[in-house]
Design a protein around this motif. Structure first.
Motif, PDB file in Angstrom:
ATOM      1  N   SER A 123      53.931  38.263  31.834  1.00 29.83           N
ATOM      2  CA  SER A 123      52.901  38.786  30.924  1.00 29.83           C
ATOM      3  C   SER A 123      52.274  40.055  31.516  1.00 29.83           C
ATOM      4  O   SER A 123      51.909  40.975  30.782  1.00 29.83           O
ATOM      5  N   LEU A 124      52.181  40.112  32.829  1.00 29.51           N
ATOM      6  CA  LEU A 124      51.600  41.310  33.470  1.00 29.51           C
ATOM      7  C   LEU A 124      52.568  42.495  33.353  1.00 29.51           C
ATOM      8  O   LEU A 124      52.153  43.644  33.181  1.00 29.51           O
ATOM      9  N   GLN A 175      40.139  37.695  43.412  1.00 26.74           N
ATOM     10  CA  GLN A 175      41.015  38.794  43.859  1.00 26.74           C
ATOM     11  C   GLN A 175      40.786  40.043  42.998  1.00 26.74           C
ATOM     12  O   GLN A 175      40.671  41.151  43.522  1.00 26.74           O
ATOM     13  N   VAL A 229      48.414  46.106  37.385  1.00 31.31           N
ATOM     14  CA  VAL A 229      48.024  44.951  36.570  1.00 31.31           C
ATOM     15  C   VAL A 229      47.942  43.697  37.446  1.00 31.31           C
ATOM     16  O   VAL A 229      48.865  43.393  38.203  1.00 31.31           O
ATOM     17  N   PHE A 230      46.809  42.994  37.316  1.00 38.17           N
ATOM     18  CA  PHE A 230      46.578  41.762  38.080  1.00 38.17           C
ATOM     19  C   PHE A 230      46.163  40.645  37.122  1.00 38.17           C
ATOM     20  O   PHE A 230      45.564  40.906  36.070  1.00 38.17           O
ATOM     21  N   GLY A 231      46.443  39.413  37.502  1.00 39.26           N
ATOM     22  CA  GLY A 231      46.146  38.270  36.636  1.00 39.26           C
ATOM     23  C   GLY A 231      44.731  37.753  36.843  1.00 39.26           C
ATOM     24  O   GLY A 231      44.241  37.682  37.973  1.00 39.26           O
ATOM     25  N   LYS A 247      45.377  37.953  30.923  1.00 34.93           N
ATOM     26  CA  LYS A 247      44.855  36.582  30.724  1.00 34.93           C
ATOM     27  C   LYS A 247      45.690  35.554  31.502  1.00 34.93           C
ATOM     28  O   LYS A 247      46.854  35.805  31.805  1.00 34.93           O
ATOM     29  N   ILE A 248      45.091  34.406  31.746  1.00 36.01           N
ATOM     30  CA  ILE A 248      45.812  33.342  32.464  1.00 36.01           C
ATOM     31  C   ILE A 248      46.845  32.713  31.519  1.00 36.01           C
ATOM     32  O   ILE A 248      46.512  32.309  30.409  1.00 36.01           O
ATOM     33  N   ILE A 249      48.073  32.679  31.974  1.00 36.93           N
ATOM     34  CA  ILE A 249      49.132  32.023  31.194  1.00 36.93           C
ATOM     35  C   ILE A 249      49.243  30.571  31.692  1.00 36.93           C
ATOM     36  O   ILE A 249      49.264  30.323  32.903  1.00 36.93           O
ATOM     37  N   ALA A 288      47.289  26.024  34.709  1.00 38.01           N
ATOM     38  CA  ALA A 288      47.570  27.452  34.919  1.00 38.01           C
ATOM     39  C   ALA A 288      48.903  27.596  35.648  1.00 38.01           C
ATOM     40  O   ALA A 288      49.145  26.904  36.646  1.00 38.01           O
ATOM     41  N   MET A 289      49.766  28.482  35.149  1.00 35.00           N
ATOM     42  CA  MET A 289      51.050  28.676  35.836  1.00 35.00           C
ATOM     43  C   MET A 289      50.813  29.269  37.211  1.00 35.00           C
ATOM     44  O   MET A 289      49.907  30.081  37.402  1.00 35.00           O
ATOM     45  N   LYS A 340      43.919  34.847  36.638  1.00 34.88           N
ATOM     46  CA  LYS A 340      43.981  33.556  37.329  1.00 34.88           C
ATOM     47  C   LYS A 340      43.340  33.685  38.712  1.00 34.88           C
ATOM     48  O   LYS A 340      42.638  32.801  39.178  1.00 34.88           O
ATOM     49  N   PRO A 354      52.128  44.047  41.395  1.00 35.25           N
ATOM     50  CA  PRO A 354      52.460  43.453  42.699  1.00 35.25           C
ATOM     51  C   PRO A 354      52.613  41.933  42.574  1.00 35.25           C
ATOM     52  O   PRO A 354      51.789  41.285  41.935  1.00 35.25           O
ATOM     53  N   THR A 355      53.664  41.389  43.161  1.00 39.96           N
ATOM     54  CA  THR A 355      53.869  39.932  43.136  1.00 39.96           C
ATOM     55  C   THR A 355      54.405  39.463  44.488  1.00 39.96           C
ATOM     56  O   THR A 355      54.863  40.270  45.298  1.00 39.96           O
ATOM     57  N   MET A 356      54.381  38.131  44.642  1.00 42.42           N
ATOM     58  CA  MET A 356      55.042  37.547  45.813  1.00 42.42           C
ATOM     59  C   MET A 356      56.333  36.844  45.374  1.00 42.42           C
ATOM     60  O   MET A 356      56.859  35.988  46.098  1.00 42.42           O
ATOM     61  N   TYR A 413      56.688  29.073  51.296  1.00 44.39           N
ATOM     62  CA  TYR A 413      56.372  29.661  49.991  1.00 44.39           C
ATOM     63  C   TYR A 413      57.675  29.867  49.207  1.00 44.39           C
ATOM     64  O   TYR A 413      58.664  30.353  49.768  1.00 44.39           O
TER      65      TYR A 413
HETATM   66  P1  AMP Z   1      51.405  36.094  43.061  1.00 43.24           P
HETATM   67  O1  AMP Z   1      52.880  36.292  42.955  1.00 43.24           O
HETATM   68  O2  AMP Z   1      50.979  34.668  43.032  1.00 43.24           O
HETATM   69  O3  AMP Z   1      50.792  36.890  44.190  1.00 43.24           O
HETATM   70  O4  AMP Z   1      50.786  36.712  41.747  1.00 43.24           O
HETATM   71  C1  AMP Z   1      51.053  38.013  41.345  1.00 43.24           C
HETATM   72  C2  AMP Z   1      50.170  38.356  40.189  1.00 43.24           C
HETATM   73  O5  AMP Z   1      50.404  37.446  39.120  1.00 43.24           O
HETATM   74  C3  AMP Z   1      48.671  38.250  40.519  1.00 43.24           C
HETATM   75  O6  AMP Z   1      47.982  39.339  39.921  1.00 43.24           O
HETATM   76  C4  AMP Z   1      48.290  36.938  39.891  1.00 43.24           C
HETATM   77  O7  AMP Z   1      46.919  36.878  39.522  1.00 43.24           O
HETATM   78  C5  AMP Z   1      49.179  36.931  38.668  1.00 43.24           C
HETATM   79  N1  AMP Z   1      49.341  35.570  38.137  1.00 43.24           N
HETATM   80  C6  AMP Z   1      49.710  34.463  38.811  1.00 43.24           C
HETATM   81  N2  AMP Z   1      49.697  33.384  38.000  1.00 43.24           N
HETATM   82  C7  AMP Z   1      49.314  33.832  36.776  1.00 43.24           C
HETATM   83  C8  AMP Z   1      49.109  33.201  35.505  1.00 43.24           C
HETATM   84  N3  AMP Z   1      49.293  31.898  35.336  1.00 43.24           N
HETATM   85  N4  AMP Z   1      48.719  33.976  34.456  1.00 43.24           N
HETATM   86  C9  AMP Z   1      48.535  35.314  34.630  1.00 43.24           C
HETATM   87  N5  AMP Z   1      48.714  35.965  35.792  1.00 43.24           N
HETATM   88  C10 AMP Z   1      49.092  35.230  36.851  1.00 43.24           C
END
Ligand code: AMP
Length: 302
Positions: A50-51, A164, A156-158, A185-187, A194-195, A160, A39-41, A82
């Protein structure tokens, strides 16, 4: 990145309707094909990618959702600003050979008569929840809905968004969702920052100053490995690092303002009485008008 034609972009399957997504998932599962979900925004970056790679490793069919979820934004937050880069995101998902992009409209997810929300108050009122009191209620609600729509085997969730992850793992356990949560892992940028999709809001100077966040976390880890075990001393060390060691002198625009610095137990998000085993050091700071979060896991048994 290779330039992608509109035609190629169109060849990736984008689903907007909940009922259609559910129908496809049902069909895939009937064929015993495992579904991995990210899931992403949107406003995708290497962290998201990476996820997707992790989802691909653990499943045969990969679904990525793009939905800027209004219920996880507070009334004064950046929902309308956003970053939305849908076509660019599709190019990148096409390159990653994602099987389906689920991109519903707000009305598809929250029709007028919508009224059910999921909240875990003991977990969602801490750390980020203090300054974003309705955020995790929105996150839990959308993730639960997406799980019911996509029916993934794994999601899969990050790391970062560490709070959450902890909250969603609890929701999955408490509500018996048949979904395994896997974390990535955090990229980071080469600077250590952190990205984040929200990094688009930052100026170059702000980005440079914000890179002190990870440097400070790593310095703190060193201090712990050298034997420091006093929570207050560690928090003071972090505060001092964040406020005084930036590349550029702090101005109204690029100074860092601390929202929180927490050292917590990953199981319950509480600060432990004595520091032992694995703990999370989590930080949220404001850099100008942009709120940034970061964390590292440290081991106090070393
Ligand atoms: P978002 O689009 O910000 O809601 O993020 C979607 C997913 O990407 C979430 O599970 C975040 O934790 C993950 N995410 C965002 N930034 C990073 C990062 N720098 N490294 C790894 N995962 C990330």
């Amino acid at each position: 990145m290779k330039k992608i034609t509109t035609r190629a972009r169109r060849s990736i399957k984008v689903i907007n309707k909940t009922s259609e997504m559910q129908k496809i998932s049902k069909k895939i599962r009937r064929r015993n094909i495992s579904i991995g979900f990210v899931p992403t925004m949107g406003a995708l970056h290497k962290g998201h990618i990476s996820l997707i790679d992790i989802a691909r490793k653990h499943s045969q069919f990969v679904v990525v959702s793009i939905f800027v979820n209004p219920t996880q934004f507070g009334p004064k937050e950046d929902f309308s600003n956003y970053p939305r880069t849908f076509n660019k995101d599709l190019d990148c998902l096409f390159e990653k050979k994602v099987d389906i992009v689920f991109a519903p409209t707000i009305n598809e997810i929250y029709p007028e008569e919508y009224g059910t929300y999921i909240d875990i108050p003991d977990f969602s009122n801490k750390l980020c929840g203090k300054s974003r009191p309705t955020h995790f209620k929105g996150v839990c609600t959308i993730v639960a809905k997406l799980f019911n729509i996509v029916s993934p085997d794994i999601a899969v969730f990050g790391e970062k968004d560490a709070q959450q992850v902890i909250i969603l793992k609890k929701m999955v356990k408490d509500l018996n969702f048949p979904v395994k949560i896997i974390t990535g892992k955090i990229i980071r940028e080469p600077s250590g920052l952190a990205m984040s999709s929200r990094n688009k809001y930052l100026t170059d100077k702000q980005k440079q100053n914000a890179s002190i966040i990870y440097k400070t976390l790593k310095e703190t880890e060193k201090k712990i490995n050298n034997g420091e075990r006093n929570i207050q001393n560690l928090k003071k060390f972090i505060r001092n690092g964040l406020l005084t060691k930036m590349d550029h002198p702090a101005t109204a625009e690029n100074e860092l303002k601390i929202d929180y610095i927490e050292i917590i137990n990953k199981d319950n998000l509480q600060q432990p009485k004595t520091l032992k085993g694995e703990c999370l050091i989590a930080i949220a700071v404001w850099c100008g008008k942009t709120r940034l979060i970061d964390n590292i896991t440290v081991n106090f048994n070393h």
